[in-house]
Design an enzyme around this catalytic site. Structure first.
Site, PDB file in Angstrom:
ATOM      1  N   ASN A  19     -11.243  32.963  11.484  1.00 33.79           N
ATOM      2  CA  ASN A  19     -10.536  31.696  11.321  1.00 33.79           C
ATOM      3  C   ASN A  19      -9.183  32.084  10.714  1.00 33.79           C
ATOM      4  O   ASN A  19      -9.096  32.382   9.518  1.00 33.79           O
ATOM      5  CB  ASN A  19     -11.283  30.732  10.401  1.00 33.79           C
ATOM      6  CG  ASN A  19     -10.567  29.380  10.317  1.00 33.79           C
ATOM      7  OD1 ASN A  19      -9.375  29.296  10.614  1.00 33.79           O
ATOM      8  ND2 ASN A  19     -11.276  28.352   9.891  1.00 33.79           N
TER       9      ASN A  19
ATOM     10  N   PRO B 128      -5.971  32.246   5.074  1.00 35.99           N
ATOM     11  CA  PRO B 128      -5.415  31.613   3.881  1.00 35.99           C
ATOM     12  C   PRO B 128      -5.908  30.191   3.620  1.00 35.99           C
ATOM     13  O   PRO B 128      -6.083  29.409   4.562  1.00 35.99           O
ATOM     14  CB  PRO B 128      -3.906  31.610   4.145  1.00 35.99           C
ATOM     15  CG  PRO B 128      -3.763  31.743   5.615  1.00 35.99           C
ATOM     16  CD  PRO B 128      -4.933  32.596   6.054  1.00 35.99           C
ATOM     17  N   ASN B 129      -6.136  29.934   2.372  1.00 35.23           N
ATOM     18  CA  ASN B 129      -6.533  28.613   1.835  1.00 35.23           C
ATOM     19  C   ASN B 129      -8.000  28.256   2.099  1.00 35.23           C
ATOM     20  O   ASN B 129      -8.481  27.247   1.592  1.00 35.23           O
ATOM     21  CB  ASN B 129      -5.621  27.489   2.367  1.00 35.23           C
ATOM     22  CG  ASN B 129      -4.174  27.727   1.994  1.00 35.23           C
ATOM     23  OD1 ASN B 129      -3.875  27.947   0.827  1.00 35.23           O
ATOM     24  ND2 ASN B 129      -3.292  27.742   2.960  1.00 35.23           N
TER      25      ASN B 129
ATOM     26  N   ALA C  44      -3.723  28.920   8.926  1.00 35.68           N
ATOM     27  CA  ALA C  44      -2.339  28.658   9.339  1.00 35.68           C
ATOM     28  C   ALA C  44      -1.674  29.871   9.987  1.00 35.68           C
ATOM     29  O   ALA C  44      -0.723  29.713  10.766  1.00 35.68           O
ATOM     30  CB  ALA C  44      -1.521  28.188   8.141  1.00 35.68           C
TER      31      ALA C  44
ATOM     32  N   ARG D  11      -4.645  17.146  15.781  1.00 30.33           N
ATOM     33  CA  ARG D  11      -3.892  17.031  14.519  1.00 30.33           C
ATOM     34  C   ARG D  11      -2.388  17.148  14.781  1.00 30.33           C
ATOM     35  O   ARG D  11      -1.928  16.868  15.884  1.00 30.33           O
ATOM     36  CB  ARG D  11      -4.413  18.084  13.534  1.00 30.33           C
ATOM     37  CG  ARG D  11      -5.906  17.877  13.210  1.00 30.33           C
ATOM     38  CD  ARG D  11      -6.426  18.900  12.222  1.00 30.33           C
ATOM     39  NE  ARG D  11      -5.736  18.791  10.938  1.00 30.33           N
ATOM     40  CZ  ARG D  11      -5.794  19.735   9.986  1.00 30.33           C
ATOM     41  NH1 ARG D  11      -6.487  20.836  10.185  1.00 30.33           N
ATOM     42  NH2 ARG D  11      -5.147  19.566   8.852  1.00 30.33           N
TER      43      ARG D  11
ATOM     44  N   GLU E   1     -11.903  33.323  17.947  1.00 33.23           N
ATOM     45  CA  GLU E   1     -11.112  32.488  17.023  1.00 33.23           C
ATOM     46  C   GLU E   1     -11.869  31.185  16.756  1.00 33.23           C
ATOM     47  O   GLU E   1     -12.325  30.530  17.701  1.00 33.23           O
ATOM     48  CB  GLU E   1      -9.759  32.178  17.687  1.00 33.23           C
ATOM     49  CG  GLU E   1      -8.874  31.216  16.922  1.00 33.23           C
ATOM     50  CD  GLU E   1      -7.609  30.841  17.718  1.00 33.23           C
ATOM     51  OE1 GLU E   1      -7.559  31.083  18.939  1.00 33.23           O
ATOM     52  OE2 GLU E   1      -6.690  30.288  17.087  1.00 33.23           O
TER      53      GLU E   1
ATOM     54  N   ARG F 130     -10.633  21.390  -0.780  1.00 32.99           N
ATOM     55  CA  ARG F 130      -9.414  21.189  -0.020  1.00 32.99           C
ATOM     56  C   ARG F 130      -9.624  20.131   1.070  1.00 32.99           C
ATOM     57  O   ARG F 130     -10.478  20.303   1.945  1.00 32.99           O
ATOM     58  CB  ARG F 130      -9.100  22.535   0.628  1.00 32.99           C
ATOM     59  CG  ARG F 130      -8.014  22.524   1.628  1.00 32.99           C
ATOM     60  CD  ARG F 130      -8.002  23.827   2.416  1.00 32.99           C
ATOM     61  NE  ARG F 130      -6.839  23.815   3.263  1.00 32.99           N
ATOM     62  CZ  ARG F 130      -6.699  24.508   4.374  1.00 32.99           C
ATOM     63  NH1 ARG F 130      -7.650  25.317   4.760  1.00 32.99           N
ATOM     64  NH2 ARG F 130      -5.605  24.418   5.076  1.00 32.99           N
TER      65      ARG F 130
ATOM     66  N   TYR G 178     -12.087  19.122   6.145  1.00 29.48           N
ATOM     67  CA  TYR G 178     -12.824  20.396   6.146  1.00 29.48           C
ATOM     68  C   TYR G 178     -14.231  20.301   5.558  1.00 29.48           C
ATOM     69  O   TYR G 178     -14.951  21.301   5.525  1.00 29.48           O
ATOM     70  CB  TYR G 178     -12.015  21.467   5.399  1.00 29.48           C
ATOM     71  CG  TYR G 178     -10.653  21.719   6.017  1.00 29.48           C
ATOM     72  CD1 TYR G 178     -10.550  22.268   7.294  1.00 29.48           C
ATOM     73  CD2 TYR G 178      -9.474  21.400   5.342  1.00 29.48           C
ATOM     74  CE1 TYR G 178      -9.306  22.485   7.886  1.00 29.48           C
ATOM     75  CE2 TYR G 178      -8.226  21.614   5.919  1.00 29.48           C
ATOM     76  CZ  TYR G 178      -8.156  22.164   7.184  1.00 29.48           C
ATOM     77  OH  TYR G 178      -6.931  22.384   7.765  1.00 29.48           O
TER      78      TYR G 178
ATOM     79  N   ASP H 143      -0.677  40.728  17.560  1.00 28.03           N
ATOM     80  CA  ASP H 143      -0.538  42.130  17.956  1.00 28.03           C
ATOM     81  C   ASP H 143      -1.691  42.977  17.429  1.00 28.03           C
ATOM     82  O   ASP H 143      -2.156  43.894  18.106  1.00 28.03           O
ATOM     83  CB  ASP H 143       0.797  42.692  17.454  1.00 28.03           C
ATOM     84  CG  ASP H 143       1.991  42.156  18.243  1.00 28.03           C
ATOM     85  OD1 ASP H 143       1.772  41.509  19.289  1.00 28.03           O
ATOM     86  OD2 ASP H 143       3.138  42.375  17.807  1.00 28.03           O
TER      87      ASP H 143
ATOM     88  N   HIS I 179     -11.696  27.478  14.502  1.00 26.15           N
ATOM     89  CA  HIS I 179     -11.076  26.524  13.582  1.00 26.15           C
ATOM     90  C   HIS I 179     -12.118  25.454  13.264  1.00 26.15           C
ATOM     91  O   HIS I 179     -12.776  24.942  14.183  1.00 26.15           O
ATOM     92  CB  HIS I 179      -9.838  25.870  14.208  1.00 26.15           C
ATOM     93  CG  HIS I 179      -8.739  26.845  14.488  1.00 26.15           C
ATOM     94  ND1 HIS I 179      -7.844  27.242  13.521  1.00 26.15           N
ATOM     95  CD2 HIS I 179      -8.428  27.535  15.611  1.00 26.15           C
ATOM     96  CE1 HIS I 179      -6.997  28.127  14.054  1.00 26.15           C
ATOM     97  NE2 HIS I 179      -7.330  28.327  15.312  1.00 26.15           N
TER      98      HIS I 179
HETATM   99  C1  DQA Z   1      -7.880  25.572  10.265  1.00 25.73           C
HETATM  100  C2  DQA Z   1      -6.823  24.723  10.985  1.00 25.73           C
HETATM  101  C3  DQA Z   1      -5.423  25.202  10.631  1.00 25.73           C
HETATM  102  O1  DQA Z   1      -4.452  24.395  11.289  1.00 25.73           O
HETATM  103  C4  DQA Z   1      -5.188  25.107   9.143  1.00 25.73           C
HETATM  104  O2  DQA Z   1      -3.927  25.644   8.823  1.00 25.73           O
HETATM  105  C5  DQA Z   1      -6.259  25.734   8.334  1.00 25.73           C
HETATM  106  C6  DQA Z   1      -7.653  25.613   8.766  1.00 25.73           C
HETATM  107  C7  DQA Z   1      -9.293  25.026  10.522  1.00 25.73           C
HETATM  108  O3  DQA Z   1     -10.247  25.757  10.242  1.00 25.73           O
HETATM  109  O4  DQA Z   1      -9.456  23.893  10.981  1.00 25.73           O
HETATM  110  O5  DQA Z   1      -6.012  26.254   7.257  1.00 25.73           O
HETATM  111  O6  DQA Z   1      -7.830  26.884  10.784  1.00 25.73           O
END
Ligand code: DQA
Length: 141
Positions: free
Chosen positions: A73, A8-9, A76, A106, A97, A16, A21, A86, A99
């Site tokens: 990724n 998401p996002n 959140a 943070r 994973e 953003r 980012y 799960d 980020h």
């Molecule tokens: C994120 C870090 C997360 O805490 C955040 O909610 C994101 C992006 C990152 O890529 O740094 O949306 O996953």
């Protein structure tokens, strides 16, 4: 073939919080992933969703669709979703994973990820390069 899932996002990348980012868009990231996979004689298919259930569906079907590994990724959802954990625990593909930002530097609510324990590895704070490392690892797995 490697599946790249952005949560998401992340469709807002470039607009953003660019101080966190960066200025490059999701499209830029997806193009980079495609090129990096090619460098490792593999192929990357990128998907992005703002919907938790859709991401779970992609995880469930990845193996039967011919993917050999997944870079995710979780954004959140990594900090909130036991369902995501799960789903990863329930499939037979290696998952890494990623980020973009260093979640440990943070806010405290970002320090914990529900999915780290069921992933092959977690990369945080390398920017887009984290995806490159994950793709290289899965391509040589
Ligand atoms: C994120 C870090 C997360 O805490 C955040 O909610 C994101 C992006 C990152 O890529 O740094 O949306 O996953």
């Amino acid at each position: 073939m490697i599946l790249i899932i952005n949560g998401p996002n992340l469709n807002l990348l470039g607009k953003r919080e660019p101080d966190i980012y960066g200025h490059e868009s999701l499209k830029d990231l997806e193009n980079l992933c495609q090129n990096w996979a090619k460098e490792y004689n593999n192929k990357a298919i990128s998907k992005q969703s703002n919907h938790e259930g859709e991401i779970l569906d992609w995880l469930h079907t990845a193996e039967s669709e011919g993917f050999s590994g997944i870079v995710i990724n979780p954004a959140a959802y990594g900090h909130s979703s036991i369902a995501l954990r799960d789903a990863i625990a329930g499939i037979n593909l290696p998952v890494i994973e990623v980020h973009i930002s260093n979640i440990h530097a943070r806010e405290e609510f970002r320090w914990h990820s529900y999915i780290s324990a069921v992933c092959m590895a977690t990369i945080a704070g390398l920017g887009f390069l984290g995806y490159k490392a994950a793709i290289e690892k899965l391509a040589n797995n």
